[in-house]
Design a protein around this motif. Structure first.
Motif, PDB file in Angstrom:
ATOM      1  N   SER A  96      -1.749   6.092  -9.181  1.00 45.88           N
ATOM      2  CA  SER A  96      -1.049   6.533  -8.716  1.00 45.88           C
ATOM      3  C   SER A  96       0.427   7.310  -9.735  1.00 45.88           C
ATOM      4  O   SER A  96       1.437   7.911  -9.757  1.00 45.88           O
ATOM      5  CB  SER A  96       0.070   7.359  -7.566  1.00 45.88           C
ATOM      6  N   ALA A  97      -0.399   6.617 -10.996  1.00 45.89           N
ATOM      7  CA  ALA A  97       1.046   6.135 -11.956  1.00 45.89           C
ATOM      8  C   ALA A  97       1.425   7.412 -12.533  1.00 45.89           C
ATOM      9  O   ALA A  97       2.394   8.010 -12.744  1.00 45.89           O
ATOM     10  CB  ALA A  97       0.455   5.066 -12.875  1.00 45.89           C
ATOM     11  N   GLY A  98       0.049   8.704 -12.334  1.00 45.15           N
ATOM     12  CA  GLY A  98       0.836   9.582 -12.963  1.00 45.15           C
ATOM     13  C   GLY A  98       0.815  10.824 -12.049  1.00 45.15           C
ATOM     14  O   GLY A  98       1.680  11.118 -12.704  1.00 45.15           O
ATOM     15  N   LEU A  99       1.625  10.160 -10.686  1.00 47.00           N
ATOM     16  CA  LEU A  99       1.910  11.186  -9.769  1.00 47.00           C
ATOM     17  C   LEU A  99       3.709  10.945 -10.147  1.00 47.00           C
ATOM     18  O   LEU A  99       4.572  10.074 -10.392  1.00 47.00           O
ATOM     19  CB  LEU A  99       1.943  10.837  -8.355  1.00 47.00           C
ATOM     20  N   GLY A 100       4.619  12.414  -9.996  1.00 46.50           N
ATOM     21  CA  GLY A 100       5.927  12.283  -9.834  1.00 46.50           C
ATOM     22  C   GLY A 100       6.507  10.931  -8.184  1.00 46.50           C
ATOM     23  O   GLY A 100       6.288  10.644  -7.580  1.00 46.50           O
ATOM     24  N   ARG A 101       7.569  10.851  -8.935  1.00 49.52           N
ATOM     25  CA  ARG A 101       8.733  10.668  -7.882  1.00 49.52           C
ATOM     26  C   ARG A 101      10.303  10.645  -7.538  1.00 49.52           C
ATOM     27  O   ARG A 101      10.450  10.080  -6.765  1.00 49.52           O
ATOM     28  CB  ARG A 101       8.499   8.730  -8.438  1.00 49.52           C
ATOM     29  N   SER A 102      10.403  11.897  -8.066  1.00 44.54           N
ATOM     30  CA  SER A 102      11.500  12.269  -7.629  1.00 44.54           C
ATOM     31  C   SER A 102      11.408  12.881  -6.248  1.00 44.54           C
ATOM     32  O   SER A 102      12.121  13.505  -5.462  1.00 44.54           O
ATOM     33  CB  SER A 102      11.925  13.785  -8.653  1.00 44.54           C
ATOM     34  N   ASP A 103      10.252  13.717  -5.806  1.00 49.02           N
ATOM     35  CA  ASP A 103      10.059  14.345  -4.579  1.00 49.02           C
ATOM     36  C   ASP A 103      10.009  13.506  -3.914  1.00 49.02           C
ATOM     37  O   ASP A 103       9.391  12.907  -3.639  1.00 49.02           O
ATOM     38  CB  ASP A 103       8.922  15.463  -4.584  1.00 49.02           C
ATOM     39  N   ARG A 109       5.671  10.789   2.122  1.00 47.53           N
ATOM     40  CA  ARG A 109       4.293  10.177   2.914  1.00 47.53           C
ATOM     41  C   ARG A 109       3.189   9.543   2.202  1.00 47.53           C
ATOM     42  O   ARG A 109       2.106   8.983   2.289  1.00 47.53           O
ATOM     43  CB  ARG A 109       3.348  11.433   2.383  1.00 47.53           C
ATOM     44  N   ARG A 110       3.352   9.773   0.486  1.00 50.76           N
ATOM     45  CA  ARG A 110       2.851   8.606  -0.256  1.00 50.76           C
ATOM     46  C   ARG A 110       2.251   6.758   0.515  1.00 50.76           C
ATOM     47  O   ARG A 110       1.518   6.137   0.175  1.00 50.76           O
ATOM     48  CB  ARG A 110       2.062   9.304  -1.830  1.00 50.76           C
ATOM     49  N   GLU A 111       3.370   6.560  -0.402  1.00 47.80           N
ATOM     50  CA  GLU A 111       2.865   5.452  -0.037  1.00 47.80           C
ATOM     51  C   GLU A 111       3.277   5.548   1.730  1.00 47.80           C
ATOM     52  O   GLU A 111       2.512   3.875   2.267  1.00 47.80           O
ATOM     53  CB  GLU A 111       5.137   4.569   0.309  1.00 47.80           C
ATOM     54  N   ARG A 112       3.714   5.567   2.434  1.00 45.65           N
ATOM     55  CA  ARG A 112       2.961   6.006   4.073  1.00 45.65           C
ATOM     56  C   ARG A 112       1.537   5.444   4.452  1.00 45.65           C
ATOM     57  O   ARG A 112       0.820   4.607   4.452  1.00 45.65           O
ATOM     58  CB  ARG A 112       3.585   6.785   5.212  1.00 45.65           C
ATOM     59  N   ALA A 113       0.371   6.223   3.515  1.00 46.35           N
ATOM     60  CA  ALA A 113      -0.950   6.430   3.031  1.00 46.35           C
ATOM     61  C   ALA A 113      -1.157   5.142   2.796  1.00 46.35           C
ATOM     62  O   ALA A 113      -2.393   5.211   4.032  1.00 46.35           O
ATOM     63  CB  ALA A 113      -1.086   7.886   2.432  1.00 46.35           C
ATOM     64  N   LEU A 114      -0.753   4.979   1.871  1.00 43.55           N
ATOM     65  CA  LEU A 114      -1.307   3.813   1.334  1.00 43.55           C
ATOM     66  C   LEU A 114      -1.060   2.046   2.264  1.00 43.55           C
ATOM     67  O   LEU A 114      -1.633   1.501   2.224  1.00 43.55           O
ATOM     68  CB  LEU A 114      -0.852   3.236  -0.030  1.00 43.55           C
ATOM     69  N   GLN A 115      -0.003   2.194   2.536  1.00 40.27           N
ATOM     70  CA  GLN A 115       0.580   1.131   3.422  1.00 40.27           C
ATOM     71  C   GLN A 115      -0.562   1.359   5.109  1.00 40.27           C
ATOM     72  O   GLN A 115      -0.868   0.567   5.468  1.00 40.27           O
ATOM     73  CB  GLN A 115       1.854   1.283   4.274  1.00 40.27           C
ATOM     74  N   MET A 116      -0.057   2.101   5.291  1.00 37.33           N
ATOM     75  CA  MET A 116      -1.183   2.255   6.832  1.00 37.33           C
ATOM     76  C   MET A 116      -2.753   1.838   6.481  1.00 37.33           C
ATOM     77  O   MET A 116      -3.673   1.382   7.092  1.00 37.33           O
ATOM     78  CB  MET A 116      -1.288   3.687   7.458  1.00 37.33           C
ATOM     79  N   LEU A 117      -3.562   2.071   4.751  1.00 42.62           N
ATOM     80  CA  LEU A 117      -4.482   1.604   4.973  1.00 42.62           C
ATOM     81  C   LEU A 117      -5.059   0.172   3.990  1.00 42.62           C
ATOM     82  O   LEU A 117      -5.880  -0.349   3.544  1.00 42.62           O
ATOM     83  CB  LEU A 117      -5.747   2.864   3.977  1.00 42.62           C
ATOM     84  N   GLY A 118      -3.365  -0.533   4.818  1.00 39.96           N
ATOM     85  CA  GLY A 118      -3.936  -1.676   4.146  1.00 39.96           C
ATOM     86  C   GLY A 118      -4.054  -2.107   2.614  1.00 39.96           C
ATOM     87  O   GLY A 118      -3.967  -2.951   1.550  1.00 39.96           O
ATOM     88  N   PHE A 119      -3.084  -1.073   1.165  1.00 41.34           N
ATOM     89  CA  PHE A 119      -3.293  -1.221  -0.420  1.00 41.34           C
ATOM     90  C   PHE A 119      -1.776  -1.914  -0.165  1.00 41.34           C
ATOM     91  O   PHE A 119      -0.903  -1.567   0.105  1.00 41.34           O
ATOM     92  CB  PHE A 119      -3.076   0.373  -0.629  1.00 41.34           C
ATOM     93  N   ARG A 120      -1.787  -2.541  -1.354  1.00 40.18           N
ATOM     94  CA  ARG A 120      -0.677  -3.224  -2.182  1.00 40.18           C
ATOM     95  C   ARG A 120      -0.655  -3.656  -2.992  1.00 40.18           C
ATOM     96  O   ARG A 120      -1.362  -2.438  -4.011  1.00 40.18           O
ATOM     97  CB  ARG A 120      -0.632  -4.966  -1.918  1.00 40.18           C
ATOM     98  N   GLU A 121       0.591  -2.843  -4.094  1.00 38.33           N
ATOM     99  CA  GLU A 121       0.114  -2.175  -5.244  1.00 38.33           C
ATOM    100  C   GLU A 121       0.321  -4.334  -6.466  1.00 38.33           C
ATOM    101  O   GLU A 121       0.699  -5.219  -6.138  1.00 38.33           O
ATOM    102  CB  GLU A 121       1.626  -2.222  -4.972  1.00 38.33           C
ATOM    103  N   GLU A 150      -1.724  12.509  -1.990  1.00 39.53           N
ATOM    104  CA  GLU A 150      -1.721  13.648  -3.002  1.00 39.53           C
ATOM    105  C   GLU A 150      -3.691  13.691  -3.494  1.00 39.53           C
ATOM    106  O   GLU A 150      -3.934  12.313  -3.808  1.00 39.53           O
ATOM    107  CB  GLU A 150      -1.079  14.181  -4.125  1.00 39.53           C
ATOM    108  N   SER A 151      -3.533  14.768  -3.980  1.00 41.27           N
ATOM    109  CA  SER A 151      -5.066  15.046  -4.218  1.00 41.27           C
ATOM    110  C   SER A 151      -5.360  14.727  -5.828  1.00 41.27           C
ATOM    111  O   SER A 151      -6.750  14.533  -6.418  1.00 41.27           O
ATOM    112  CB  SER A 151      -5.423  16.516  -4.115  1.00 41.27           C
ATOM    113  N   ASP A 152      -4.410  14.354  -6.659  1.00 44.26           N
ATOM    114  CA  ASP A 152      -4.254  14.337  -8.050  1.00 44.26           C
ATOM    115  C   ASP A 152      -4.044  12.765  -7.753  1.00 44.26           C
ATOM    116  O   ASP A 152      -5.782  12.532  -9.061  1.00 44.26           O
ATOM    117  CB  ASP A 152      -2.921  14.703  -8.208  1.00 44.26           C
ATOM    118  N   ALA A 153      -4.126  11.902  -6.953  1.00 43.41           N
ATOM    119  CA  ALA A 153      -4.629  10.670  -6.860  1.00 43.41           C
ATOM    120  C   ALA A 153      -6.357  10.064  -7.490  1.00 43.41           C
ATOM    121  O   ALA A 153      -6.587  10.949  -6.870  1.00 43.41           O
ATOM    122  CB  ALA A 153      -3.799  10.052  -6.177  1.00 43.41           C
TER     123      ALA A 153
END
Length: 261
Positions: A96-103, A109-121, A150-153
């Motif tokens: 998801s490096a190409g996705l914005g961080r200003s919104d 929402r992105r971070e919550r989705a990743l956390q809920m599925l057990g992903f780590r950075e 986001e669908s762009d990830a």
């Protein structure tokens, strides 16, 4: 612990199998936490205006579409382990490096989705986890999108990592802390259940709501790691204890509603 009417109403709706709550039930639940009836009515109006809840018949409310996907996913915590499959030593990857961080809303929402599925950075914008959940990558992708990614990830599976990188990946989760959590939560919940019948109904309702909410959150955000990374029996015992506590909690709250009919 001080709660506000908005969060409490949403939490009670999420805990309900049908995600429906009457105004009377909302007032009673909030009164148990010393929240005034006026605060409840203001919160219901604001939640409705924000599109998070909607009318469900006279004097009743349910989660609106904006909150229903998340609620539906959370409601499946009791069957979380049914999503597991054997691990073939490959990894799920989200780039998801190409996705914005200003919104901030989209980022949360992105971070919550990743956390809920057990992903780590692993690297900036590169999240990984063992590929042992859902039936295939497409199912993982759809679930992440429904939770707010986001669908762009880019979501894909990968193997043949360099040994040094895979060693880094295996350290992304604190396995010892996770195992201690399984044990400590069980001890806490079973100790409370052993004395629940001696408590005043409102005290019991308040305490089980807070304890149960914390325990269910642990289940929802459990990374569901495969063996041999974790002991699956320890996790199963932990989840079963939370299920038993949840059933008792529902019984306590039903009795409280009956008393106040």
């Amino acid at each position: 612990m001080k709660l506000n009417a908005r969060h409490l109403i949403l939490d009670v709706m999420l805990a309900s199998d049908a995600h429906v709550l009457s105004a009377r039930e909302a007032i009673l639940a909030c009164r148990t936490f010393d929240i005034s009836e006026n605060s409840v009515r203001v919160a219901l109006v604001r939640l409705s205006a924000e599109g998070l809840i909607e009318g469900a018949g006279r004097g009743s409310y349910r989660l609106a579409t904006a909150a229903r996907d998340l609620a539906g996913d959370i409601a499946t915590w009791r069957q979380a382990e049914q999503r597991l499959r054997p691990w073939q030593k490959d990894w799920l990857v989200v780039f998801s490096a190409g996705l914005g961080r200003s919104d901030r809303t989209a980022l949360n929402r992105r971070e919550r989705a990743l956390q809920m599925l057990g992903f780590r950075e692993l690297d900036k914008g590169l999240h990984v986890r063992p590929n042992n959940i859902e039936k295939d990558v497409d199912a993982v992708r759809k679930r992440l999108h429904s939770l707010g990614l986001e669908s762009d990830a880019s979501v894909f599976s990968a193997n043949d990592w360099a040994p040094a990188r895979e060693k880094e990946m295996l350290k992304l989760w604190d396995i010892e802390a996770l195992t201690r959590q399984y044990e400590s939560v069980q001890i806490q919940l079973r100790a409370w259940m052993a004395r629940a019948s001696d408590l005043d109904p409102e005290v019991a309702a308040r305490e089980c709501f807070l304890l149960g909410g914390q325990a269910i959150r642990h289940v929802i955000f459990d990374p569901l790691l495969p063996e041999p990374l974790v002991n699956a029996k320890d996790r199963q015992a932990f989840v079963q204890t939370v299920r038993e506590f949840d059933q008792l909690g529902h019984s306590i709250w039903r009795k409280l509603y009956d008393i106040n009919e």
